[in-house]
Design a protein around this motif. Structure first.
Motif, PDB file in Angstrom:
ATOM      1  N   TRP A   1      70.726  60.047  32.579  1.00 10.81           N
ATOM      2  CA  TRP A   1      71.711  61.021  33.034  1.00 10.81           C
ATOM      3  C   TRP A   1      73.019  60.332  33.379  1.00 10.81           C
ATOM      4  O   TRP A   1      73.028  59.247  33.952  1.00 10.81           O
ATOM      5  CB  TRP A   1      71.192  61.750  34.282  1.00 10.81           C
ATOM      6  CG  TRP A   1      69.933  62.511  34.031  1.00 10.81           C
ATOM      7  CD1 TRP A   1      68.659  62.006  34.023  1.00 10.81           C
ATOM      8  CD2 TRP A   1      69.816  63.893  33.733  1.00 10.81           C
ATOM      9  NE1 TRP A   1      67.763  63.009  33.741  1.00 10.81           N
ATOM     10  CE2 TRP A   1      68.434  64.177  33.562  1.00 10.81           C
ATOM     11  CE3 TRP A   1      70.736  64.931  33.602  1.00 10.81           C
ATOM     12  CZ2 TRP A   1      67.966  65.447  33.263  1.00 10.81           C
ATOM     13  CZ3 TRP A   1      70.266  66.201  33.307  1.00 10.81           C
ATOM     14  CH2 TRP A   1      68.892  66.447  33.132  1.00 10.81           C
ATOM     15  N   ALA A   2      74.126  60.975  33.032  1.00 13.42           N
ATOM     16  CA  ALA A   2      75.450  60.529  33.470  1.00 13.42           C
ATOM     17  C   ALA A   2      75.868  61.424  34.629  1.00 13.42           C
ATOM     18  O   ALA A   2      75.563  62.620  34.635  1.00 13.42           O
ATOM     19  CB  ALA A   2      76.456  60.641  32.329  1.00 13.42           C
ATOM     20  N   GLU A   3      76.548  60.842  35.597  1.00 17.01           N
ATOM     21  CA  GLU A   3      76.972  61.602  36.765  1.00 17.01           C
ATOM     22  C   GLU A   3      78.462  61.444  36.981  1.00 17.01           C
ATOM     23  O   GLU A   3      79.071  60.483  36.525  1.00 17.01           O
ATOM     24  CB  GLU A   3      76.215  61.136  38.002  1.00 17.01           C
ATOM     25  CG  GLU A   3      74.740  61.417  37.924  1.00 17.01           C
ATOM     26  CD  GLU A   3      73.991  60.983  39.174  1.00 17.01           C
ATOM     27  OE1 GLU A   3      74.427  60.026  39.828  1.00 17.01           O
ATOM     28  OE2 GLU A   3      72.975  61.614  39.476  1.00 17.01           O
ATOM     29  N   SER A   4      79.005  62.377  37.739  1.00 14.43           N
ATOM     30  CA  SER A   4      80.421  62.369  38.068  1.00 14.43           C
ATOM     31  C   SER A   4      80.577  62.192  39.571  1.00 14.43           C
ATOM     32  O   SER A   4      79.717  62.611  40.342  1.00 14.43           O
ATOM     33  CB  SER A   4      81.040  63.695  37.636  1.00 14.43           C
ATOM     34  OG  SER A   4      82.274  63.885  38.258  1.00 14.43           O
ATOM     35  N   GLY A   5      81.693  61.641  39.962  1.00 11.20           N
ATOM     36  CA  GLY A   5      82.005  61.528  41.378  1.00 11.20           C
ATOM     37  C   GLY A   5      82.580  62.817  41.947  1.00 11.20           C
ATOM     38  O   GLY A   5      82.887  62.887  43.125  1.00 11.20           O
ATOM     39  N   GLY A   6      82.719  63.842  41.126  1.00 12.38           N
ATOM     40  CA  GLY A   6      83.235  65.124  41.610  1.00 12.38           C
ATOM     41  C   GLY A   6      84.061  65.884  40.601  1.00 12.38           C
ATOM     42  O   GLY A   6      84.335  67.061  40.783  1.00 12.38           O
TER      43      GLY A   6
ATOM     44  N   ALA B   1      85.329  61.499  33.907  1.00 11.48           N
ATOM     45  CA  ALA B   1      86.692  61.497  33.379  1.00 11.48           C
ATOM     46  C   ALA B   1      87.673  60.719  34.252  1.00 11.48           C
ATOM     47  O   ALA B   1      88.762  60.373  33.798  1.00 11.48           O
ATOM     48  CB  ALA B   1      87.178  62.933  33.195  1.00 11.48           C
ATOM     49  N   ALA B   2      87.315  60.428  35.493  1.00  8.16           N
ATOM     50  CA  ALA B   2      88.206  59.669  36.377  1.00  8.16           C
ATOM     51  C   ALA B   2      88.277  58.191  35.986  1.00  8.16           C
ATOM     52  O   ALA B   2      89.244  57.510  36.322  1.00  8.16           O
ATOM     53  CB  ALA B   2      87.750  59.789  37.835  1.00  8.16           C
ATOM     54  N   TRP B   3      87.287  57.687  35.280  1.00 11.89           N
ATOM     55  CA  TRP B   3      87.269  56.275  34.912  1.00 11.89           C
ATOM     56  C   TRP B   3      88.155  56.026  33.702  1.00 11.89           C
ATOM     57  O   TRP B   3      88.223  56.851  32.789  1.00 11.89           O
ATOM     58  CB  TRP B   3      85.871  55.816  34.557  1.00 11.89           C
ATOM     59  CG  TRP B   3      84.872  55.894  35.654  1.00 11.89           C
ATOM     60  CD1 TRP B   3      85.097  56.058  36.991  1.00 11.89           C
ATOM     61  CD2 TRP B   3      83.460  55.847  35.494  1.00 11.89           C
ATOM     62  NE1 TRP B   3      83.909  56.091  37.666  1.00 11.89           N
ATOM     63  CE2 TRP B   3      82.883  55.975  36.777  1.00 11.89           C
ATOM     64  CE3 TRP B   3      82.628  55.711  34.399  1.00 11.89           C
ATOM     65  CZ2 TRP B   3      81.518  55.960  36.983  1.00 11.89           C
ATOM     66  CZ3 TRP B   3      81.258  55.692  34.604  1.00 11.89           C
ATOM     67  CH2 TRP B   3      80.721  55.809  35.895  1.00 11.89           C
ATOM     68  N   PRO B   4      88.792  54.859  33.637  1.00 11.39           N
ATOM     69  CA  PRO B   4      89.489  54.508  32.405  1.00 11.39           C
ATOM     70  C   PRO B   4      88.462  54.192  31.317  1.00 11.39           C
ATOM     71  O   PRO B   4      87.356  53.725  31.600  1.00 11.39           O
ATOM     72  CB  PRO B   4      90.295  53.264  32.782  1.00 11.39           C
ATOM     73  CG  PRO B   4      89.622  52.713  33.985  1.00 11.39           C
ATOM     74  CD  PRO B   4      88.943  53.857  34.682  1.00 11.39           C
ATOM     75  N   GLY B   5      88.808  54.479  30.089  1.00 14.18           N
ATOM     76  CA  GLY B   5      87.901  54.228  28.970  1.00 14.18           C
ATOM     77  C   GLY B   5      87.469  52.785  28.849  1.00 14.18           C
ATOM     78  O   GLY B   5      86.347  52.491  28.457  1.00 14.18           O
TER      79      GLY B   5
ATOM     80  N   GLU C   1      81.416  72.372  36.536  1.00 13.59           N
ATOM     81  CA  GLU C   1      80.936  71.688  37.730  1.00 13.59           C
ATOM     82  C   GLU C   1      80.549  70.257  37.392  1.00 13.59           C
ATOM     83  O   GLU C   1      80.229  69.951  36.251  1.00 13.59           O
ATOM     84  CB  GLU C   1      79.748  72.427  38.347  1.00 13.59           C
ATOM     85  CG  GLU C   1      78.534  72.510  37.433  1.00 13.59           C
ATOM     86  CD  GLU C   1      77.379  73.256  38.070  1.00 13.59           C
ATOM     87  OE1 GLU C   1      76.296  72.656  38.177  1.00 13.59           O
ATOM     88  OE2 GLU C   1      77.568  74.409  38.452  1.00 13.59           O
ATOM     89  N   PRO C   2      80.569  69.365  38.376  1.00 11.39           N
ATOM     90  CA  PRO C   2      80.235  67.957  38.118  1.00 11.39           C
ATOM     91  C   PRO C   2      78.725  67.709  38.137  1.00 11.39           C
ATOM     92  O   PRO C   2      78.217  66.935  38.931  1.00 11.39           O
ATOM     93  CB  PRO C   2      80.946  67.226  39.256  1.00 11.39           C
ATOM     94  CG  PRO C   2      80.964  68.218  40.371  1.00 11.39           C
ATOM     95  CD  PRO C   2      81.086  69.567  39.732  1.00 11.39           C
TER      96      PRO C   2
END
Length: 177
Positions: free
Chosen positions: A18-23, A130-134, A75-76
């Motif tokens: 699973w991939a997760e997001s910080g928000g 999406a907050a992370w740089p590629g 939603e994240p």
């Protein structure tokens, strides 16, 4: 990348990553253009992350380099990719990791699909926050998904495969090559 397999279970469960997001939203970017995604960093008035946050609805496409990326909005939620269904599964609510993939066929059959977009994919994509740089997306917390190059019809829906289980579905269907 997180896994939620129950280590105390006697049953052998195929582990799903699973991939997760910080928000914020998750984004699937073709691997060949990862260096062009600046995430929340950048000198622009609006960062790439800001552009991803502006996507209205469950899915949307954003230009990145000479191609496009798929934004998983709404939603994240923790998200896995099930290649046997060509579907991203987004965990909204459920008792265990095991019941989510098991409920996907029923959820796919009864889903009320939203608008469809067409996504041209040059090959493998990387799903990450999406907050992370590629450039840092492949270090941790990502999913690398091998897709055949070509056009895909992408549609999204919410599903309830069980009384206490809610998932998001983002299905990729290959179109004529």
């Amino acid at each position: 990348m997180a896994s939620y397999a129950d280590p105390s279970s006697d049953e052998r469960v195929e582990q799903v990553e699973w991939a997760e997001s910080g928000g914020g939203p998750l984004i699937a970017i073709p691997e060949v253009v990862l260096p062009f995604w600046s995430g929340a960093d950048g000198d622009e008035l609006a960062s790439d992350y800001d552009r991803a946050c502006e996507v209205d609805g469950l899915i949307g496409l954003l230009p990145v380099g000479n191609t496009t990326a798929l934004v998983l909005g709404d939603e994240p939620a923790a998200t896995a990719y099930l290649p046997e269904h060509g579907t991203f599964v987004r965990w909204s609510a459920g008792e265990s990791e095991r019941e989510l993939p098991a409920g996907v066929p029923a959820a796919l059959a009864t889903a009320a699909w939203g608008r469809e977009v067409h996504w041209q994919v040059p090959g493998t994509v990387v799903l990450f926050d999406a907050a992370w740089p590629g450039s840092g997306a492949t270090r941790a917390g990502h999913l690398r998904i091998a897709l055949e190059p070509g056009r895909y019809a992408v549609r999204a829906a919410h599903g309830e495969p069980g009384p206490e289980t809610w998932i998001g579905l983002v299905q990729l269907r290959p179109l004529g090559r």
